[in-house]
Design an enzyme around this catalytic site. Structure first.
Site, PDB file in Angstrom:
ATOM      1  N   LYS A 170       0.864  -1.182   0.000  1.00 52.27           N
ATOM      2  CA  LYS A 170       0.000   0.000   0.000  1.00 52.27           C
ATOM      3  C   LYS A 170       0.897   1.228   0.000  1.00 52.27           C
ATOM      4  O   LYS A 170       1.438   1.634   1.026  1.00 52.27           O
ATOM      5  CB  LYS A 170      -0.928   0.060   1.222  1.00 52.27           C
ATOM      6  CG  LYS A 170      -1.993   1.170   1.061  1.00 52.27           C
ATOM      7  CD  LYS A 170      -2.443   1.776   2.371  1.00 52.27           C
ATOM      8  CE  LYS A 170      -1.588   2.919   2.840  1.00 52.27           C
ATOM      9  NZ  LYS A 170      -1.651   4.142   1.987  1.00 52.27           N
ATOM     10  N   GLY A 201      -5.001   3.254  -1.357  1.00 52.03           N
ATOM     11  CA  GLY A 201      -5.980   3.570  -0.337  1.00 52.03           C
ATOM     12  C   GLY A 201      -5.366   4.403   0.761  1.00 52.03           C
ATOM     13  O   GLY A 201      -4.152   4.654   0.762  1.00 52.03           O
ATOM     14  N   ASP A 202      -6.187   4.832   1.692  1.00 47.41           N
ATOM     15  CA  ASP A 202      -5.666   5.655   2.784  1.00 47.41           C
ATOM     16  C   ASP A 202      -5.283   4.792   3.985  1.00 47.41           C
ATOM     17  O   ASP A 202      -5.601   3.602   4.050  1.00 47.41           O
ATOM     18  CB  ASP A 202      -6.660   6.750   3.176  1.00 47.41           C
ATOM     19  CG  ASP A 202      -7.997   6.203   3.672  1.00 47.41           C
ATOM     20  OD1 ASP A 202      -8.047   5.047   4.137  1.00 47.41           O
ATOM     21  OD2 ASP A 202      -8.992   6.943   3.592  1.00 47.41           O
ATOM     22  N   GLY A 203      -4.610   5.427   4.930  1.00 51.21           N
ATOM     23  CA  GLY A 203      -4.159   4.700   6.107  1.00 51.21           C
ATOM     24  C   GLY A 203      -5.269   4.197   6.999  1.00 51.21           C
ATOM     25  O   GLY A 203      -5.273   3.027   7.404  1.00 51.21           O
ATOM     26  N   PRO A 204      -6.269   5.055   7.335  1.00 55.44           N
ATOM     27  CA  PRO A 204      -7.328   4.603   8.238  1.00 55.44           C
ATOM     28  C   PRO A 204      -8.173   3.460   7.683  1.00 55.44           C
ATOM     29  O   PRO A 204      -8.789   2.727   8.467  1.00 55.44           O
ATOM     30  CB  PRO A 204      -8.177   5.878   8.418  1.00 55.44           C
ATOM     31  CG  PRO A 204      -7.223   7.005   8.188  1.00 55.44           C
ATOM     32  CD  PRO A 204      -6.313   6.519   7.108  1.00 55.44           C
ATOM     33  N   VAL A 206      -7.319   1.228   4.364  1.00 54.32           N
ATOM     34  CA  VAL A 206      -6.529   0.110   3.836  1.00 54.32           C
ATOM     35  C   VAL A 206      -5.352  -0.215   4.746  1.00 54.32           C
ATOM     36  O   VAL A 206      -5.083  -1.382   5.050  1.00 54.32           O
ATOM     37  CB  VAL A 206      -6.054   0.423   2.408  1.00 54.32           C
ATOM     38  CG1 VAL A 206      -5.080  -0.643   1.910  1.00 54.32           C
ATOM     39  CG2 VAL A 206      -7.256   0.506   1.462  1.00 54.32           C
ATOM     40  N   GLY A 207      -4.634   0.814   5.199  1.00 49.84           N
ATOM     41  CA  GLY A 207      -3.501   0.560   6.077  1.00 49.84           C
ATOM     42  C   GLY A 207      -3.906  -0.141   7.357  1.00 49.84           C
ATOM     43  O   GLY A 207      -3.267  -1.104   7.792  1.00 49.84           O
ATOM     44  N   CYS A 279      13.279  11.947   6.846  1.00 50.50           N
ATOM     45  CA  CYS A 279      13.169  11.643   8.274  1.00 50.50           C
ATOM     46  C   CYS A 279      14.518  11.690   8.980  1.00 50.50           C
ATOM     47  O   CYS A 279      14.575  11.896  10.190  1.00 50.50           O
ATOM     48  CB  CYS A 279      12.508  10.287   8.469  1.00 50.50           C
ATOM     49  SG  CYS A 279      13.227   8.966   7.476  1.00 50.50           S
TER      50      CYS A 279
END
Length: 475
Positions: A170, A201-204, A206-207, A279
């Site tokens: 993802k 998809g988004d994190g909330p 699919v993630g 990061c």
């Protein structure tokens, strides 16, 4: 691009189960240039089940055959190299040279390094009459970020493939085009059906579903510490392995014997690379108090060289940040720095006057920053450098380690033994002495809230392996 509204599942491009769509925004223009489908729980199930079906056969393949497969992946990657670089330039906003030489280039180098790793890696070895066997962990979910997208895709997919795992990727939904191109690379390389699957998809949605899925054996995630803790919580009930590379607030210690012009200029350049969206960027520059004011003036000059502009303009050295949300978050942190009394050296709030459109953040430097200030402690993830004075080497080490993060640290000194002594005291997963060249064979990952586990070369390969001891194997 072709197949942008489809997912790659079980060796085929398939229609998504739902109808949700999301625009892909060019951060330099703030305009949509494409659209992707957004997955739902049914898509997750389809992809995970394809990976689960493919796992037994792929796990039985030989390391030699998987190495040959990776050679084909590398060849297919190079065939689409320019397409991938151009996609990153358009969706991330990275300048053309950065996109071509580094964003796409690191993907190539990870593949090349892993091929070298496989030449000597022992999947089985004897210890007396016991056989130590390293075997694929199983079905893995790979959740990757937008800032160095193809880098993080390849440094997860390649070792998972080499280990004999099957997978569901993802990618970031705001930088998805390079990932769709990479799925084409995998298809063209002849990766067996079900071994590699991709859903957007988004994190909330699919993630989270991938992290919690009972048929996923491991999650490898790169992103924010906040999201990483949520993934760990979702994964806990199934006791799956969770591998995380999270945030950072890396200190760059300039010892009092440095060539100050070189050390400060290189530190500014390293912090502002990729518009500060790395990061492990050295975002905290620690300088001896006696050299602070001189360092500030050097930093001011160095910042002026970071020309902001369109990513496809050869004169551009810094592009926009990825999104309006990211732009607003960085502006908020700059405002906090001003409110808390840090000395604003250059940059500041608002877009540059000549760039009213696009998510462009002025290269910003704060000086006389104290350890308790928010901009010294929280990750900003933009082109913002803080300069902090220190009294002694011991003070510098203490300040550097006084952080919830521990991804990277930097030490500058012509006295290599002195720099090594300081480096060994850093509570960070990577320490860089005197701005060395990037090393694809070095482990990458963090201490503390910067994550767990390591990526790259054999360290990344081992992350996707289980260790089995067969006692009584015999001579």
């Amino acid at each position: 691009m072709e197949n942008a509204l489809k997912f790659y599942i079980d060796g085929r491009w398939v229609e998504p189960c739902g109808t949700d769509r999301m625009a892909v925004i060019n951060p330099a223009t703030e305009q949509a240039f494409g659209e992707i489908a957004m997955g739902n729980l049914d898509d997750v199930d389809a992809a995970v089940h394809a990976a689960r079906r493919a796992f037994p056969a792929f796990a039985e393949t030989s390391p030699a055959s998987r190495r040959q497969l990776l050679e084909r992946v590398l060849a297919a990657f190079m065939n689409r190299y320019d397409e991938i670089a151009d996609a990153v330039m358009q969706e991330v906003g990275a300048p053309k040279a950065l996109s071509h030489d580094w964003q796409a280039g690191i993907g190539r180098r990870h593949l090349e390094q892993l091929l070298l790793t496989l030449d000597t890696f022992e999947f089985q070895k004897k210890r007396g009459t016991t056989l130590i066997s390293q075997e694929p962990v199983g079905v893995v979910a790979l959740i990757t970020p937008w800032n160095w997208p193809i880098n993080q895709i390849v440094c997860k997919v390649a070792p998972a493939l080499a280990a004999g795992c099957t997978m569901v990727l993802k990618p970031s939904e705001i930088a998805p085009i390079n990932a769709l191109l990479f799925a084409q690379v995998m298809h063209e390389a002849g990766v067996p059906a079900g071994v590699f699957n991709l859903i957007n998809g988004d994190g909330p949605t699919v993630g989270a579903a991938l992290a919690a899925h009972r048929d996923v054996d491991m999650v490898s995630f790169t992103g924010s510490t906040r999201a990483g803790t949520e993934i760990a919580r979702l994964a806990a009930p199934t006791v799956k392995r969770v591998h995380q590379e999270l945030g950072g607030k890396s200190a760059n210690i300039l010892l009092d014997d440095v060539d100050l012009e070189l050390a400060v200029t290189s530190g500014v350049d390293s912090c502002f690379g990729n518009s500060g969206q790395s990061c492990n960027a050295p975002t905290r520059m620690l300088v001896p108090v006696a050299l602070h004011d001189q360092a500030v003036e050097i930093a001011r000059r160095a910042a002026r060289a970071h020309t902001l502009g369109a990513p496809d303009d050869a004169a551009t050295r810094m592009g926009p940040v990825i999104s309006e949300r990211q732009f607003d978050a960085i502006q908020k942190m700059i405002g906090i720095g001003i409110e808390e009394g840090a000395q604003l050296v250059c940059g500041g709030l608002g877009r540059p006057a000549h760039l009213p459109t696009g998510y462009y953040v002025q290269p910003t430097i704060f000086a006389n920053v104290t350890q308790d200030m928010t901009i010294s402690r929280e990750e900003i993830f933009g082109p913002v450098l803080v300069i902090q004075p220190y009294e002694t080497d011991a003070d510098a080490v203490s300040m550097a380690n006084d952080s919830v993060f521990g991804l990277a640290a930097y030490v500058q000194s012509p006295d290599v033994e002195r720099a090594r002594k300081v480096a060994l005291q850093m509570r960070a997963g990577s320490v860089y002495i005197n701005y060395p060249n990037w090393d694809a064979s070095a482990p990458f990952g963090g201490y503390k809230q910067s994550g767990n586990g390591r990526e790259y070369a054999e360290f990344g390969l081992e992350a996707f392996l289980e260790t089995k001891g067969i006692v009584g194997w015999g001579a």
